[in-house]
Enzyme design. Structure first.
Site, short mmCIF file in Angstrom:
data_model
loop_
_atom_site.label_atom_id
_atom_site.label_comp_id
_atom_site.label_asym_id
_atom_site.label_seq_id
_atom_site.Cartn_x
_atom_site.Cartn_y
_atom_site.Cartn_z
N ASP A 1 -107.92 -45.29 -53.56
CA ASP A 1 -107.63 -45.01 -52.21
C ASP A 1 -108.40 -43.78 -51.73
OD1 ASP A 1 -106.07 -43.26 -53.65
OD2 ASP A 1 -104.70 -42.99 -51.99
N GLU B 1 -102.93 -42.00 -54.33
CA GLU B 1 -103.04 -40.55 -54.56
C GLU B 1 -103.13 -39.67 -53.24
OE1 GLU B 1 -104.34 -36.79 -55.79
OE2 GLU B 1 -105.40 -38.23 -54.33
N1 BES Z 1 -109.08 -35.14 -55.75
C1 BES Z 1 -108.01 -34.45 -55.13
C2 BES Z 1 -107.54 -33.25 -55.75
C3 BES Z 1 -108.36 -31.98 -56.00
C4 BES Z 1 -109.04 -31.60 -55.08
C5 BES Z 1 -108.55 -31.45 -57.26
C6 BES Z 1 -109.60 -30.13 -55.21
C7 BES Z 1 -109.20 -30.56 -57.52
C8 BES Z 1 -109.84 -29.67 -56.53
C9 BES Z 1 -107.03 -35.44 -54.54
O1 BES Z 1 -107.70 -36.74 -54.40
C10 BES Z 1 -106.38 -34.93 -53.38
O2 BES Z 1 -106.73 -34.95 -52.35
N2 BES Z 1 -105.14 -34.57 -53.66
C11 BES Z 1 -104.30 -34.27 -52.64
C12 BES Z 1 -102.72 -34.59 -52.93
C13 BES Z 1 -101.69 -34.88 -51.84
C14 BES Z 1 -102.07 -35.98 -50.99
C15 BES Z 1 -100.39 -35.02 -52.45
C16 BES Z 1 -104.35 -32.69 -51.97
O3 BES Z 1 -104.85 -31.89 -52.90
O4 BES Z 1 -104.28 -32.54 -50.96
MN MN Z 2 -109.04 -37.27 -55.42
MN MN Z 3 -108.23 -36.36 -51.96
#
Ligand code: BES
Ligand code: MN
Ligand code: MN
Length: 458
Positions: A88, A153
């Site tokens: 997604d 996610e």
């Molecule tokens: N890939 C990211 C997480 C991430 C971002 C890891 C930067 C390391 C560095 C993931 O897709 C993401 O955006 N996660 C969200 C989680 C939330 C929607 C619960 C986030 O971090 O905002």
């Molecule tokens: Mn991600």
């Molecule tokens: Mn993300």
């Protein structure tokens, strides 16, 4: 291994064309109007998993968007990798700011631009190509692999914990591998050993039952926009410390060793500030920028809405004010406990002149791991060969909610080996993935399976 690397090198351009197809699917999990596109994203993921030779591939329904499972378990006696990623993507607004359309992947200067290129389809696809190279050239993998690719996610993985809990045997493995993060910098690959957690809220304040003429009523009632601004402005003290009582109680302080390691990383604060276009950096005093992002919690306003914001002027006292806010958490802060503290704080500081409603939105636990385990060392060797450069160890400020669940429920170590870049524009216009990193990442992934398959089983 040479045959496998040759195969990957020969197919380099072909992979980009295939990836474009994946990136064309607008699998935006947050928007209800894209529900069928998200399903198409799952189907495409499953079809690709079948094409590359994975077995027992299936699309699993959840109360929300489907997830995709597939496996290859023919490496008798070898370890098992559970690979996790997400198909997604985030919404694309404001779409006008994209140089090329977000779902028409376009290559410019060695980078592929599209929503999901870095986060996370491109990085998932890199592993698909590494698996394919092994299976096509050797008829199998040097390690057992299970793939779990989810479709929620970006909206907080609300249904994934239940799936993991209900499928412990299906998901049993020796290690989790994830590629869903940026590397430290261009030319500096990294292994990430910590992520922040998250507690996200919507705050609604109501002052009156309807908007009011600000001349007739101004001065007689509290203005919810003013009240909200005051509450938010007072959330941090002058030194950047969050004022919610008990907020820091469970924070694991950065160790002296860790701070020394961070300080050794080639981080140029001036360049960082300039690239962000910030007049001056700001954060909790007593900590460096990397320490603030990776090892300290924060409170941020994600969105703010109240009153008249159109062209011209309108004399009105808004009835409502709304903010989306979130707290990034570090070990051992618990999102539920932090949520309770936040709610208590808000109830205490909200004046009697407004009606307060708090809505808990997504949450996720922070995660941190020791990196002296053999899987991390194996990943280090694979990355070094794939990128011609030894990886550094870093933490990240972002969140991947399921990582803590893998650790707690399945008892597994996680290796986070991402090939994005700090300027990849994830969640923003012009998201991109460097094709050199994508290619090296396929090679490093293929080598990683080899390295983990050669490890003695625990
Ligand atoms: N890939 C990211 C997480 C991430 C971002 C890891 C930067 C390391 C560095 C993931 O897709 C993401 O955006 N996660 C969200 C989680 C939330 C929607 C619960 C986030 O971090 O905002
Ligand atoms: Mn991600
Ligand atoms: Mn993300």
């Amino acid at each position: 291994m040479d045959k496998i690397l040759d195969f990957i090198n020969v197919n380099r351009d072909h992979y980009v064309d295939q990836l474009k197809e994946y990136l064309a699917i607008p699998s935006i999990s947050a928007l209800p109007q894209h529900k069928e596109d998200v399903r198409r994203g799952a189907e495409w993921t499953a079809d690709e998993m079948r094409r590359i030779g994975l077995q027992n591939v299936r699309v699993e329904e959840t109360p929300g968007h489907p997830l995709v499972y597939g496996e290859w378990l023919g490496a008798a006696g070898a370890a098992t990798i559970l690979f996790y990623g997400h198909y997604d993507v985030q919404p694309v607004d404001p779409v006008d700011l994209w140089t090329s359309p977000p779902f028409e992947a376009t290559v410019r200067d060695g980078e592929i631009y599209a929503r999901g290129s870095a986060d996370d389809k491109g990085q998932v696809f890199m592993h698909f190509k590494a698996v394919e190279a092994h299976i096509k050239q050797h008829g199998g993998l040097p390690v057992n692999m299970k793939f779990l690719i989810e479709g929620e996610e970006e909206v907080g993985s609300a249904n994934l914990d239940a799936f993991v809990n209900a499928h412990r045997d299906l998901l049993a493995a020796d290690v989790v591998v994830i590629s869903d993060s940026p590397m430290f910098d261009r030319g500096i690959p990294s292994i990430c050993y910590g992520l922040r957690g998250l507690a996200y809220y919507q705050i609604d304040l109501r002052g009156t039952k309807s908007d009011l003429h600000s001349g007739s009523f101004g001065g007689a009632v509290a203005n919810p926009a003013m009240v909200l601004a005051q509450i938010l402005a007072q959330m941090k003290d002058k030194s950047g410390r969050i004022k919610i009582a008990g907020f820091y109680d469970d924070v694991v302080e950065l160790t002296a060793e860790e701070r020394a390691e961070f300080a050794k990383l080639p981080f140029n604060e001036r360049k960082y500030r300039q690239e962000l276009g910030a007049p001056k950096l700001f954060g909790e005093s007593g900590y460096t920028t990397l320490e603030r992002i990776w090892g300290r919690p924060t409170f941020e306003v994600n969105g703010l809405l109240s009153g008249f914001t159109g062209d011209g002027a309108k004399t009105v006292i808004p009835a409502l004010a709304m903010a989306k806010v979130s707290m990034r958490l570090v070990p051992n802060q618990d999102p539920k406990k932090i949520g309770d503290l936040f709610e208590a704080y808000m109830k205490k500081v909200a004046p009697k002149t407004v009606e307060l409603t708090l809505t808990r939105m997504h949450g996720g636990k922070p995660w941190m791991t020791a990196f002296d385990n053999p899987f991390v060392q194996a990943a280090g060797r694979a990355i070094e060969k794939g990128f011609g450069q030894r990886p550094v160890f870093n933490r990240e400020g972002g969140s991947i909610p399921v990582v803590a669940t893998f650790q707690e429920v399945l008892g597994l170590p996680c290796v986070l080996f991402g090939v994005g870049l700090p300027d990849e524009n994830a969640h923003a216009p012009d998201e991109k993935l460097d094709l050199g990193n994508f290619h090296n990442g396929i090679i490093a992934s293929a080598l990683l399976y080899q390295e983990v398959g050669a490890l003695p089983r625990a």
